[in-house]
Design a protein around this motif. Structure first.
Motif, PDB file in Angstrom:
ATOM      1  N   CYS A  89     -14.666 -38.883  -4.571  1.00 28.57           N
ATOM      2  CA  CYS A  89     -13.988 -40.228  -4.079  1.00 28.57           C
ATOM      3  C   CYS A  89     -12.545 -39.739  -3.655  1.00 28.57           C
ATOM      4  O   CYS A  89     -11.857 -40.388  -2.642  1.00 28.57           O
ATOM      5  CB  CYS A  89     -14.072 -41.331  -4.810  1.00 28.57           C
ATOM      6  SG  CYS A  89     -13.367 -41.011  -6.423  1.00 28.57           S
ATOM      7  N   VAL A  90     -11.885 -38.908  -4.410  1.00 27.26           N
ATOM      8  CA  VAL A  90     -10.547 -38.503  -4.023  1.00 27.26           C
ATOM      9  C   VAL A  90     -10.515 -37.733  -3.013  1.00 27.26           C
ATOM     10  O   VAL A  90      -9.431 -37.810  -2.084  1.00 27.26           O
ATOM     11  CB  VAL A  90     -10.031 -37.606  -5.347  1.00 27.26           C
ATOM     12  CG1 VAL A  90      -8.668 -37.032  -5.190  1.00 27.26           C
ATOM     13  CG2 VAL A  90     -10.162 -38.252  -6.950  1.00 27.26           C
ATOM     14  N   THR A  91     -11.499 -36.995  -2.553  1.00 21.54           N
ATOM     15  CA  THR A  91     -11.393 -36.389  -1.323  1.00 21.54           C
ATOM     16  C   THR A  91     -11.580 -37.101  -0.055  1.00 21.54           C
ATOM     17  O   THR A  91     -10.999 -36.973   0.951  1.00 21.54           O
ATOM     18  CB  THR A  91     -12.627 -34.891  -1.504  1.00 21.54           C
ATOM     19  OG1 THR A  91     -11.976 -34.409  -2.556  1.00 21.54           O
ATOM     20  CG2 THR A  91     -12.297 -34.065  -0.432  1.00 21.54           C
ATOM     21  N   VAL A  92     -12.617 -37.925  -0.134  1.00 21.14           N
ATOM     22  CA  VAL A  92     -13.011 -38.456   0.972  1.00 21.14           C
ATOM     23  C   VAL A  92     -12.108 -39.821   1.378  1.00 21.14           C
ATOM     24  O   VAL A  92     -12.219 -40.182   2.592  1.00 21.14           O
ATOM     25  CB  VAL A  92     -14.415 -38.837   1.011  1.00 21.14           C
ATOM     26  CG1 VAL A  92     -14.554 -39.979  -0.073  1.00 21.14           C
ATOM     27  CG2 VAL A  92     -15.327 -39.092   2.200  1.00 21.14           C
ATOM     28  N   CYS A  93     -11.522 -40.316   0.518  1.00 22.46           N
ATOM     29  CA  CYS A  93     -10.726 -41.695   0.668  1.00 22.46           C
ATOM     30  C   CYS A  93      -9.549 -41.337   1.790  1.00 22.46           C
ATOM     31  O   CYS A  93      -8.899 -40.635   1.480  1.00 22.46           O
ATOM     32  CB  CYS A  93     -10.428 -42.068  -0.628  1.00 22.46           C
ATOM     33  SG  CYS A  93      -9.119 -43.573  -0.182  1.00 22.46           S
ATOM     34  N   PRO A  94      -9.723 -41.826   2.921  1.00 25.98           N
ATOM     35  CA  PRO A  94      -8.470 -42.019   3.810  1.00 25.98           C
ATOM     36  C   PRO A  94      -7.336 -42.523   3.580  1.00 25.98           C
ATOM     37  O   PRO A  94      -6.339 -42.526   3.976  1.00 25.98           O
ATOM     38  CB  PRO A  94      -9.157 -42.650   5.270  1.00 25.98           C
ATOM     39  CG  PRO A  94     -10.272 -43.317   4.572  1.00 25.98           C
ATOM     40  CD  PRO A  94     -10.732 -42.867   3.346  1.00 25.98           C
ATOM     41  N   MET A  95      -7.375 -43.567   2.630  1.00 25.91           N
ATOM     42  CA  MET A  95      -6.124 -44.322   2.508  1.00 25.91           C
ATOM     43  C   MET A  95      -5.484 -43.947   0.956  1.00 25.91           C
ATOM     44  O   MET A  95      -4.658 -44.492   0.402  1.00 25.91           O
ATOM     45  CB  MET A  95      -6.517 -45.920   2.065  1.00 25.91           C
ATOM     46  CG  MET A  95      -7.006 -46.384   3.397  1.00 25.91           C
ATOM     47  SD  MET A  95      -5.873 -46.278   5.038  1.00 25.91           S
ATOM     48  CE  MET A  95      -4.556 -47.227   4.501  1.00 25.91           C
ATOM     49  N   ASP A  96      -5.984 -42.705   0.305  1.00 22.84           N
ATOM     50  CA  ASP A  96      -5.400 -42.285  -0.657  1.00 22.84           C
ATOM     51  C   ASP A  96      -5.200 -43.108  -2.036  1.00 22.84           C
ATOM     52  O   ASP A  96      -4.623 -43.356  -2.788  1.00 22.84           O
ATOM     53  CB  ASP A  96      -3.882 -41.870  -0.529  1.00 22.84           C
ATOM     54  CG  ASP A  96      -3.355 -40.700  -1.629  1.00 22.84           C
ATOM     55  OD1 ASP A  96      -4.202 -39.965  -1.957  1.00 22.84           O
ATOM     56  OD2 ASP A  96      -2.057 -40.743  -1.624  1.00 22.84           O
ATOM     57  N   VAL A  97      -6.662 -43.998  -2.360  1.00 21.38           N
ATOM     58  CA  VAL A  97      -6.592 -45.071  -3.250  1.00 21.38           C
ATOM     59  C   VAL A  97      -6.862 -44.419  -4.760  1.00 21.38           C
ATOM     60  O   VAL A  97      -6.335 -44.782  -5.699  1.00 21.38           O
ATOM     61  CB  VAL A  97      -7.868 -45.862  -3.092  1.00 21.38           C
ATOM     62  CG1 VAL A  97      -8.305 -46.961  -4.187  1.00 21.38           C
ATOM     63  CG2 VAL A  97      -7.456 -46.580  -1.729  1.00 21.38           C
ATOM     64  N   CYS A 111     -13.645 -49.324   3.666  1.00 24.48           N
ATOM     65  CA  CYS A 111     -14.370 -48.532   4.355  1.00 24.48           C
ATOM     66  C   CYS A 111     -15.788 -47.979   3.863  1.00 24.48           C
ATOM     67  O   CYS A 111     -16.905 -47.606   4.490  1.00 24.48           O
ATOM     68  CB  CYS A 111     -13.671 -47.150   4.986  1.00 24.48           C
ATOM     69  SG  CYS A 111     -13.265 -46.007   3.673  1.00 24.48           S
ATOM     70  N   GLY A 112     -15.783 -47.993   2.293  1.00 23.43           N
ATOM     71  CA  GLY A 112     -17.263 -47.574   1.931  1.00 23.43           C
ATOM     72  C   GLY A 112     -17.592 -46.322   1.612  1.00 23.43           C
ATOM     73  O   GLY A 112     -18.460 -45.947   1.109  1.00 23.43           O
ATOM     74  N   GLN A 113     -16.702 -45.161   1.972  1.00 28.55           N
ATOM     75  CA  GLN A 113     -16.801 -43.886   2.107  1.00 28.55           C
ATOM     76  C   GLN A 113     -16.942 -43.412   0.564  1.00 28.55           C
ATOM     77  O   GLN A 113     -17.887 -42.778   0.246  1.00 28.55           O
ATOM     78  CB  GLN A 113     -15.596 -43.104   2.776  1.00 28.55           C
ATOM     79  CG  GLN A 113     -15.916 -43.366   4.212  1.00 28.55           C
ATOM     80  CD  GLN A 113     -14.760 -42.507   5.079  1.00 28.55           C
ATOM     81  OE1 GLN A 113     -14.869 -41.225   4.605  1.00 28.55           O
ATOM     82  NE2 GLN A 113     -14.244 -42.928   5.890  1.00 28.55           N
ATOM     83  N   CYS A 114     -16.086 -43.744  -0.159  1.00 27.26           N
ATOM     84  CA  CYS A 114     -16.256 -43.428  -1.714  1.00 27.26           C
ATOM     85  C   CYS A 114     -17.423 -44.044  -2.320  1.00 27.26           C
ATOM     86  O   CYS A 114     -18.099 -43.448  -3.248  1.00 27.26           O
ATOM     87  CB  CYS A 114     -15.004 -44.064  -2.294  1.00 27.26           C
ATOM     88  SG  CYS A 114     -14.806 -45.831  -2.269  1.00 27.26           S
ATOM     89  N   TYR A 115     -17.593 -45.193  -2.037  1.00 25.71           N
ATOM     90  CA  TYR A 115     -19.003 -45.847  -2.501  1.00 25.71           C
ATOM     91  C   TYR A 115     -20.363 -45.171  -2.050  1.00 25.71           C
ATOM     92  O   TYR A 115     -20.950 -45.105  -2.883  1.00 25.71           O
ATOM     93  CB  TYR A 115     -18.917 -47.419  -2.153  1.00 25.71           C
ATOM     94  CG  TYR A 115     -20.309 -48.191  -2.368  1.00 25.71           C
ATOM     95  CD1 TYR A 115     -20.651 -48.358  -3.794  1.00 25.71           C
ATOM     96  CD2 TYR A 115     -20.925 -48.507  -1.477  1.00 25.71           C
ATOM     97  CE1 TYR A 115     -21.924 -49.157  -3.790  1.00 25.71           C
ATOM     98  CE2 TYR A 115     -22.379 -48.991  -1.658  1.00 25.71           C
ATOM     99  CZ  TYR A 115     -22.754 -49.273  -3.048  1.00 25.71           C
ATOM    100  OH  TYR A 115     -23.881 -50.275  -3.327  1.00 25.71           O
ATOM    101  N   MET A 116     -20.255 -44.863  -0.962  1.00 22.45           N
ATOM    102  CA  MET A 116     -21.437 -44.274  -0.452  1.00 22.45           C
ATOM    103  C   MET A 116     -21.836 -42.819  -0.976  1.00 22.45           C
ATOM    104  O   MET A 116     -22.761 -42.398  -1.157  1.00 22.45           O
ATOM    105  CB  MET A 116     -21.413 -44.203   1.081  1.00 22.45           C
ATOM    106  CG  MET A 116     -21.639 -45.585   1.806  1.00 22.45           C
ATOM    107  SD  MET A 116     -23.096 -46.366   1.443  1.00 22.45           S
ATOM    108  CE  MET A 116     -24.258 -45.803   2.210  1.00 22.45           C
ATOM    109  N   GLY A 117     -20.686 -42.095  -1.280  1.00 18.60           N
ATOM    110  CA  GLY A 117     -20.779 -40.725  -1.677  1.00 18.60           C
ATOM    111  C   GLY A 117     -20.629 -40.471  -3.209  1.00 18.60           C
ATOM    112  O   GLY A 117     -20.740 -39.515  -3.543  1.00 18.60           O
ATOM    113  N   CYS A 118     -20.587 -41.642  -3.945  1.00 19.47           N
ATOM    114  CA  CYS A 118     -20.385 -41.611  -5.577  1.00 19.47           C
ATOM    115  C   CYS A 118     -21.584 -40.979  -5.827  1.00 19.47           C
ATOM    116  O   CYS A 118     -22.667 -41.766  -6.112  1.00 19.47           O
ATOM    117  CB  CYS A 118     -19.908 -42.984  -6.031  1.00 19.47           C
ATOM    118  SG  CYS A 118     -19.713 -42.925  -7.759  1.00 19.47           S
ATOM    119  N   GLN A 119     -21.614 -39.986  -6.634  1.00 16.52           N
ATOM    120  CA  GLN A 119     -22.635 -39.196  -7.052  1.00 16.52           C
ATOM    121  C   GLN A 119     -23.228 -39.845  -8.241  1.00 16.52           C
ATOM    122  O   GLN A 119     -24.374 -39.966  -8.907  1.00 16.52           O
ATOM    123  CB  GLN A 119     -22.485 -37.658  -7.329  1.00 16.52           C
ATOM    124  CG  GLN A 119     -22.187 -37.111  -5.917  1.00 16.52           C
ATOM    125  CD  GLN A 119     -21.924 -35.554  -6.065  1.00 16.52           C
ATOM    126  OE1 GLN A 119     -21.834 -35.080  -7.256  1.00 16.52           O
ATOM    127  NE2 GLN A 119     -21.415 -34.936  -5.018  1.00 16.52           N
TER     128      GLN A 119
END
Length: 119
Positions: A17-25, A46-54
């Motif tokens: 999530c740290v790596t993929v987040c485009p907004m530095d959340v 955008c949901g990128q963190c949610y979709m990739g959360c292992q």
């Protein structure tokens, strides 16, 4: 809509999530080996963190649980927890619906509640 932490214990510390987040959340807490939602007001859903959360520890919330500005965050006492914020946020639409129903029932001058096209 914004990202919220479903369960911090499920975070496996993969830092996706740290790596993929485009907004530095997110920020990574090296002491606890967990990622934390440091800037929820930056979330663009955008949901990128949610979709990739292992660890499946994130969820997308339809209720805005973050505080809009740093000034508002500073005004909140230390006793406020994410759980209390979520409860209050979820209860708010019900309160608004109750207020709208009371206003409609009590103050429309005898109309049936529908829009008639004229006043």
């Amino acid at each position: 809509m914004s990202v919220v932490r479903y369960d911090l214990n499920k975070c496996i510390g993969c830092q996706h999530c740290v790596t993929v987040c485009p907004m530095d959340v997110f920020r990574f807490d090296a002491d606890n080996m967990k990622s934390v939602i440091a800037y929820p007001e930056n979330c663009q859903s955008c949901g990128q963190c949610y979709m990739g959360c292992q660890g499946r520890s994130l969820e997308m919330s339809y209720y805005q649980t973050s505080l809009a500005t740093a000034a508002a965050r500073a005004a909140v006492p230390d006793t406020v927890t994410p759980e209390l914020v979520k409860e209050a946020t979820i209860a708010q639409p019900e309160k608004s619906a109750e207020e709208a129903a009371a206003k409609e029932a009590g103050g429309e001058g005898g109309e049936s509640g529908g829009w008639s096209g004229s006043k």
